[in-house]
Scaffold this active site. Structure first.
Site, PDB file in Angstrom:
ATOM      1  CB  SER A  17      -0.915   0.020   1.226  1.00 57.99           C
ATOM      2  OG  SER A  17      -1.566   1.270   1.274  1.00 57.99           O
ATOM      3  CG  HIS A  42      -3.927  -1.387  -1.792  1.00 55.46           C
ATOM      4  ND1 HIS A  42      -5.062  -2.061  -2.197  1.00 55.46           N
ATOM      5  CD2 HIS A  42      -4.323  -0.568  -0.789  1.00 55.46           C
ATOM      6  CE1 HIS A  42      -6.091  -1.678  -1.464  1.00 55.46           C
ATOM      7  NE2 HIS A  42      -5.674  -0.754  -0.599  1.00 55.46           N
ATOM      8  CG  ASP A  44      -5.133   2.730   0.627  1.00 55.97           C
ATOM      9  OD1 ASP A  44      -6.084   1.958   0.454  1.00 55.97           O
ATOM     10  OD2 ASP A  44      -4.048   2.364   1.124  1.00 55.97           O
ATOM     11  CG  MET A  46      -8.131   7.577   2.286  1.00 57.35           C
ATOM     12  SD  MET A  46      -7.210   7.615   3.832  1.00 57.35           S
ATOM     13  CE  MET A  46      -6.510   5.968   3.823  1.00 57.35           C
ATOM     14  CG  HIS A  75      -9.339   0.670  -0.850  1.00 58.15           C
ATOM     15  ND1 HIS A  75      -8.781   0.438   0.402  1.00 58.15           N
ATOM     16  CD2 HIS A  75     -10.686   0.726  -0.648  1.00 58.15           C
ATOM     17  CE1 HIS A  75      -9.746   0.358   1.296  1.00 58.15           C
ATOM     18  NE2 HIS A  75     -10.901   0.534   0.697  1.00 58.15           N
ATOM     19  CG  MET A  77     -11.269   3.896   1.788  1.00 56.12           C
ATOM     20  SD  MET A  77      -9.736   3.764   2.701  1.00 56.12           S
ATOM     21  CE  MET A  77      -8.587   3.763   1.323  1.00 56.12           C
ATOM     22  CG  MET A 146     -12.024  -2.120   4.665  1.00 55.36           C
ATOM     23  SD  MET A 146     -10.482  -1.848   3.762  1.00 55.36           S
ATOM     24  CE  MET A 146      -9.481  -1.029   5.004  1.00 55.36           C
ATOM     25  CG  ASP A 184      -6.619  -2.497   2.694  1.00 54.65           C
ATOM     26  OD1 ASP A 184      -5.492  -2.327   3.206  1.00 54.65           O
ATOM     27  OD2 ASP A 184      -7.209  -1.624   2.034  1.00 54.65           O
TER      28      ASP A 184
HETATM   29  C1  DX5 Z   1      -6.536   1.828   5.245  1.00 55.15           C
HETATM   30  C2  DX5 Z   1      -6.038   1.515   3.871  1.00 55.15           C
HETATM   31  C3  DX5 Z   1      -4.994   0.480   3.838  1.00 55.15           C
HETATM   32  C4  DX5 Z   1      -3.726   0.864   4.550  1.00 55.15           C
HETATM   33  C5  DX5 Z   1      -3.098  -0.385   5.047  1.00 55.15           C
HETATM   34  O1  DX5 Z   1      -7.635   2.672   5.173  1.00 55.15           O
HETATM   35  O2  DX5 Z   1      -7.107   1.064   3.062  1.00 55.15           O
HETATM   36  O3  DX5 Z   1      -4.704   0.081   2.507  1.00 55.15           O
HETATM   37  O4  DX5 Z   1      -2.850   1.553   3.729  1.00 55.15           O
HETATM   38  O5  DX5 Z   1      -2.008  -0.030   5.795  1.00 55.15           O
HETATM   39  P1  DX5 Z   1      -1.366  -0.982   6.900  1.00 55.15           P
HETATM   40  O6  DX5 Z   1      -0.872  -2.192   6.174  1.00 55.15           O
HETATM   41  O7  DX5 Z   1      -0.283  -0.135   7.472  1.00 55.15           O
HETATM   42  O8  DX5 Z   1      -2.459  -1.317   7.876  1.00 55.15           O
HETATM   43 ZN    ZN Z   2      -6.637   0.116   1.078  1.00 58.40          ZN
END
Ligand code: DX5
Ligand code: ZN
Length: 227
Positions: A17, A42, A44, A46, A75, A77, A146, A184
């Site tokens: 990630s 990956h 993220d 947000m 991903h 969010m 999650m 994740d």
């Molecule tokens: C959290 C993200 C994850 C995050 C995981 O909201 O969706 O992808 O980056 O990070 P770690 O592996 O540090 O929990």
């Molecule tokens: Zn993620």
């Protein structure tokens, strides 16, 4: 970037990630992932509304895509993700995952993702039961469970996830679906093997990879223990 016929193979995938990368050295960290045994990037996204944090948006994803030589697993969010499906397709996302909790018309959203030649994923928050996917599982390329509350990297793995993986795998098998299971949040060498034994196909790892002294070796070890 990838043809629509792109499929996920049988081996366990590791998806570092980028949220946990050093953003001051993003190109270096992306090249590390290119050179590693990792399978996907990956990413993220947000929005500060669906989750209480803002990560990065399209210009940063574009920059990652210019260096990355492996598929981009995006991903979202964000609320109302339909607004941006076409944009993420243009930015070469191979997999586009939306949150169940953010989609009023999930079936329509999934069809829209597929029409844009991306694999379609749905993410479930830790409190959302997998049974809610019974009527749509056959349409999904991927379900992202999650294993932390979304919004931040570096949180502790929620143990209830194992039972959710088993229940989801059972649903997929019973319906004859080809859906892959992604985990994740809080993935480490302490839970990776058990997650795969429960039925997980793809493990996302952020902090465990990028905060390690030897990220390349850490990815190699995750591949080894999940083979
Ligand atoms: C959290 C993200 C994850 C995050 C995981 O909201 O969706 O992808 O980056 O990070 P770690 O592996 O540090 O929990
Ligand atoms: Zn993620």
């Amino acid at each position: 970037m990838l043809p629509f016929s792109y499929t996920i193979s049988m081996s366990t995938y590791i998806a570092p990630s980028i949220l946990a990368a050093d953003f001051g050295n993003l190109e270096r960290d992306c090249k590390m992932v290119n050179d590693s045994q990792a399978d996907w990037f990956h990413i993220d996204i947000m929005d500060g509304v669906f989750v209480p944090n803002i990560s990065f948006g399209m210009p940063v994803l574009k920059a990652i895509g210019e260096t990355a030589t492996k598929p981009l697993d995006v991903h979202l969010m964000i609320v109302d993700p339909d607004r941006y499906i076409s944009t993420f397709s243009t930015l070469n996302a191979a997999v586009l995952t939306v949150h169940y909790e953010a989609c009023t018309h999930l079936h329509r959203t999934i069809q829209n993702i597929k029409q844009h030649q991306m694999l379609a994923g749905v993410a479930l928050n830790p409190h959302t039961p997998v049974a809610l996917l019974e009527s749509i599982i056959k349409d999904l390329d991927l379900v992202c469970l999650m294993s932390v509350n979304p919004g931040f990297g570096g949180q502790s793995f929620i143990e209830e996830t194992y039972a959710k993986v088993v229940a989801l795998k059972k649903m997929i098998t019973e319906q004859g679906a080809s859906t892959k299971i992604e985990i994740d949040g809080g993935v480490t060498d302490q839970n990776a093997a058990q997650l795969v034994a429960c039925g997980a196909d793809i493990l996302v790892a952020g902090s465990f990879v990028f905060k390690a002294k030897d990220p390349l070796g850490t990815i190699a070890n995750l591949k080894k223990i999940t083979a």
